[in-house]
Design a protein around this motif. Structure first.
Motif, PDB file in Angstrom:
ATOM      1  N   ILE A 116       0.816  -1.188  -0.152  1.00 34.08           N
ATOM      2  CA  ILE A 116       0.157   0.029   0.016  1.00 34.08           C
ATOM      3  C   ILE A 116       1.011   1.204   0.163  1.00 34.08           C
ATOM      4  CG2 ILE A 116      -1.565   1.404   1.385  1.00 34.08           C
ATOM      5  CD1 ILE A 116      -3.034  -0.796   0.159  1.00 34.08           C
ATOM      6  N   HIS A 117       1.825   1.255   0.828  1.00 30.63           N
ATOM      7  CA  HIS A 117       2.669   2.489   1.088  1.00 30.63           C
ATOM      8  C   HIS A 117       3.470   2.724  -0.210  1.00 30.63           C
ATOM      9  CE1 HIS A 117       4.874   5.503   3.105  1.00 30.63           C
ATOM     10  NE2 HIS A 117       6.054   5.145   2.383  1.00 30.63           N
ATOM     11  N   GLU A 118       3.925   1.852  -0.954  1.00 31.66           N
ATOM     12  CA  GLU A 118       4.802   1.938  -2.274  1.00 31.66           C
ATOM     13  C   GLU A 118       3.840   2.345  -3.172  1.00 31.66           C
ATOM     14  OE1 GLU A 118       7.852   2.222  -1.956  1.00 31.66           O
ATOM     15  OE2 GLU A 118       7.752   1.828   0.130  1.00 31.66           O
ATOM     16  N   ILE A 119       2.477   1.923  -3.232  1.00 33.35           N
ATOM     17  CA  ILE A 119       1.557   2.394  -4.448  1.00 33.35           C
ATOM     18  C   ILE A 119       1.163   3.815  -4.207  1.00 33.35           C
ATOM     19  CG2 ILE A 119      -0.692   2.242  -5.291  1.00 33.35           C
ATOM     20  CD1 ILE A 119      -0.465  -0.911  -4.307  1.00 33.35           C
ATOM     21  N   CYS A 120       1.162   4.329  -2.928  1.00 37.56           N
ATOM     22  CA  CYS A 120       1.158   5.833  -2.798  1.00 37.56           C
ATOM     23  C   CYS A 120       2.585   6.746  -3.420  1.00 37.56           C
ATOM     24  CB  CYS A 120       1.320   6.073  -1.370  1.00 37.56           C
ATOM     25  SG  CYS A 120      -0.461   5.412  -0.421  1.00 37.56           S
ATOM     26  N   HIS A 121       3.487   5.951  -3.356  1.00 39.12           N
ATOM     27  CA  HIS A 121       4.657   6.855  -4.152  1.00 39.12           C
ATOM     28  C   HIS A 121       4.455   6.386  -5.500  1.00 39.12           C
ATOM     29  CE1 HIS A 121       7.203   7.643  -0.882  1.00 39.12           C
ATOM     30  NE2 HIS A 121       7.190   6.569  -0.293  1.00 39.12           N
ATOM     31  N   SER A 122       3.706   5.481  -6.077  1.00 39.70           N
ATOM     32  CA  SER A 122       3.640   5.499  -7.487  1.00 39.70           C
ATOM     33  C   SER A 122       2.595   6.307  -7.985  1.00 39.70           C
ATOM     34  CB  SER A 122       3.305   3.883  -7.861  1.00 39.70           C
ATOM     35  OG  SER A 122       2.410   3.769  -8.781  1.00 39.70           O
ATOM     36  N   PRO A 197       5.030   9.470  12.734  1.00 43.33           N
ATOM     37  CA  PRO A 197       6.265  10.119  12.863  1.00 43.33           C
ATOM     38  C   PRO A 197       7.212  10.037  11.817  1.00 43.33           C
ATOM     39  CG  PRO A 197       6.085   8.163  14.331  1.00 43.33           C
ATOM     40  CD  PRO A 197       4.603   8.393  13.764  1.00 43.33           C
ATOM     41  N   TYR A 198       7.035   9.114  10.884  1.00 41.71           N
ATOM     42  CA  TYR A 198       7.632   8.821   9.660  1.00 41.71           C
ATOM     43  C   TYR A 198       7.335   9.998   8.587  1.00 41.71           C
ATOM     44  CZ  TYR A 198       9.992   6.300   5.785  1.00 41.71           C
ATOM     45  OH  TYR A 198      10.725   5.814   4.746  1.00 41.71           O
ATOM     46  N   SER A 199       6.323  10.563   8.867  1.00 45.02           N
ATOM     47  CA  SER A 199       5.904  11.752   7.826  1.00 45.02           C
ATOM     48  C   SER A 199       6.959  12.778   7.707  1.00 45.02           C
ATOM     49  CB  SER A 199       4.570  12.292   8.143  1.00 45.02           C
ATOM     50  OG  SER A 199       3.679  11.546   8.658  1.00 45.02           O
ATOM     51  N   ARG A 204       8.534  13.544   0.469  1.00 40.34           N
ATOM     52  CA  ARG A 204       7.650  12.409  -0.255  1.00 40.34           C
ATOM     53  C   ARG A 204       7.031  11.646   0.785  1.00 40.34           C
ATOM     54  NH1 ARG A 204       8.506  11.598  -5.461  1.00 40.34           N
ATOM     55  NH2 ARG A 204      10.025  12.735  -6.573  1.00 40.34           N
ATOM     56  N   GLU A 205       7.567  11.167   1.950  1.00 45.87           N
ATOM     57  CA  GLU A 205       7.033  10.560   3.006  1.00 45.87           C
ATOM     58  C   GLU A 205       5.871  11.220   3.683  1.00 45.87           C
ATOM     59  OE1 GLU A 205       7.699   7.552   2.871  1.00 45.87           O
ATOM     60  OE2 GLU A 205       9.452   7.583   1.849  1.00 45.87           O
ATOM     61  N   TYR A 206       6.014  12.686   3.745  1.00 51.73           N
ATOM     62  CA  TYR A 206       4.891  13.717   4.148  1.00 51.73           C
ATOM     63  C   TYR A 206       3.658  13.346   3.176  1.00 51.73           C
ATOM     64  CZ  TYR A 206       2.405  17.775   5.456  1.00 51.73           C
ATOM     65  OH  TYR A 206       1.375  18.724   5.799  1.00 51.73           O
ATOM     66  N   TRP A 207       3.663  13.221   1.914  1.00 49.66           N
ATOM     67  CA  TRP A 207       2.827  12.881   0.824  1.00 49.66           C
ATOM     68  C   TRP A 207       2.096  11.299   1.184  1.00 49.66           C
ATOM     69  CZ3 TRP A 207      -0.969  13.773  -2.530  1.00 49.66           C
ATOM     70  CH2 TRP A 207      -1.493  12.603  -3.148  1.00 49.66           C
ATOM     71  N   ALA A 208       3.362  10.330   1.186  1.00 51.73           N
ATOM     72  CA  ALA A 208       2.949   8.983   1.117  1.00 51.73           C
ATOM     73  C   ALA A 208       2.190   8.394   2.305  1.00 51.73           C
ATOM     74  CB  ALA A 208       4.098   8.232   0.831  1.00 51.73           C
ATOM     75  N   THR A 209       2.662   9.088   3.500  1.00 52.11           N
ATOM     76  CA  THR A 209       2.074   8.512   4.777  1.00 52.11           C
ATOM     77  C   THR A 209       0.387   8.992   4.818  1.00 52.11           C
ATOM     78  OG1 THR A 209       3.223  10.517   5.929  1.00 52.11           O
ATOM     79  CG2 THR A 209       4.021   8.296   6.090  1.00 52.11           C
TER      80      THR A 209
HETATM   81 ZN   LIG Z   1       7.890   5.958   1.706  1.00 51.07          ZN
END
Ligand SMILES: [Zn+2]
Length: 244
Positions: A116-122, A197-199, A204-209
């Motif tokens: 799921i997380h990597e699809i968010c990056h895609s 906290p990972y955001s 990019r992690e701000y977006w994906a999380t």
């Molecule tokens: Zn990520």
């Protein structure tokens, strides 16, 4: 390295695999193999998943959450060890239309979260201009980061080396938040600022999380809207582009 991997994959592909051997090492899972896989996405298993992890079930769960158009930029999922996983201490990554995931998964939920997380990056990559084109998301992210760094400095942490406006992934910034402060403490002080906290790791992690939470935990939507109005608007814009 990519070229060598492609060659290896080609050598490992077997046609007409019986159902039970479909997740064995080096097998290629095709849509037409009676498994109801993601349309247009090849799934290659280079290293076997643990016995109790059911890839087919996980993929079907992913498909229930995300519409088919979220997979438009993805042509392959590769399960197995990668050098980058060891070097960067990560479980998964999305690069050039390929989603790489480690086979070392605790359970179905663990694998599901990674996919799921990597699809968010895609999806992020698919709409890079809509997400980042006006610079507003970056401003919101930097403001939040500065706020957190001020709180940490007031708590005695030496933050002088951490540049809040460093948007890309940086091992130094990641290490500071992840190891020096720790996600337990960071999670407590950023509860009203970030969904995770990972955001804070990178833009990019701000977006994906956030995009991930929007879809898998719909009850976080009011919080997202309130705490990250720019990010929320971007998510709504992308959803609209997918007729959602
Ligand atoms: Zn990520």
């Amino acid at each position: 390295m990519m070229l060598i991997m492609e060659l290896n994959l080609k050598m490992k592909i077997k046609n007409n695999l019986p159902y039970k051997s479909i997740f064995k090492r080096g097998s290629l899972i095709k849509e037409n193999q009676d498994l109801n896989m993601i349309s247009g996405v090849e799934i290659v298993v280079n290293d076997e998943l643990p016995e109790h992890v059911n890839l087919s079930r996980v993929i079907n769960k992913v498909k229930k959450i995300f519409p088919p158009s979220f997979f438009d930029n993805m042509h392959k999922i590769i399960i197995g060890q990668q050098k980058e996983f060891i070097d960067r201490g990560v479980n998964a990554m999305y690069k050039d239309g390929i989603l790489y995931i480690t086979h070392e998964q605790d359970d179905n939920a663990d694998l599901y979260d990674d996919i799921i997380h990597e699809i968010c990056h895609s999806v992020e990559e698919m709409h890079e201009h809509d997400v980042y084109g006006d610079g507003l998301l970056e401003d919101e992210f930097i403001r939040k980061r500065r706020f957190v760094l001020d709180m940490l400095a007031a708590d005695g942490y030496n933050c002088s080396d951490i540049d809040a406006s460093e948007l890309k992934y940086s091992p130094k910034v990641d290490n500071f938040f992840h190891s020096e402060v720790g996600y337990r403490k960071l999670g407590n002080i950023t509860r009203d600022i970030f969904v995770s906290p990972y955001s804070i790791t990178s833009i990019r992690e701000y977006w994906a999380t956030a995009f991930e939470n929007f879809w898998i935990k719909p009850d976080t939507r009011p919080f997202l809207k309130r705490s990250s109005p720019v990010l929320y608007q971007k998510i709504m814009k992308i959803n609209k582009l997918h007729n959602l």
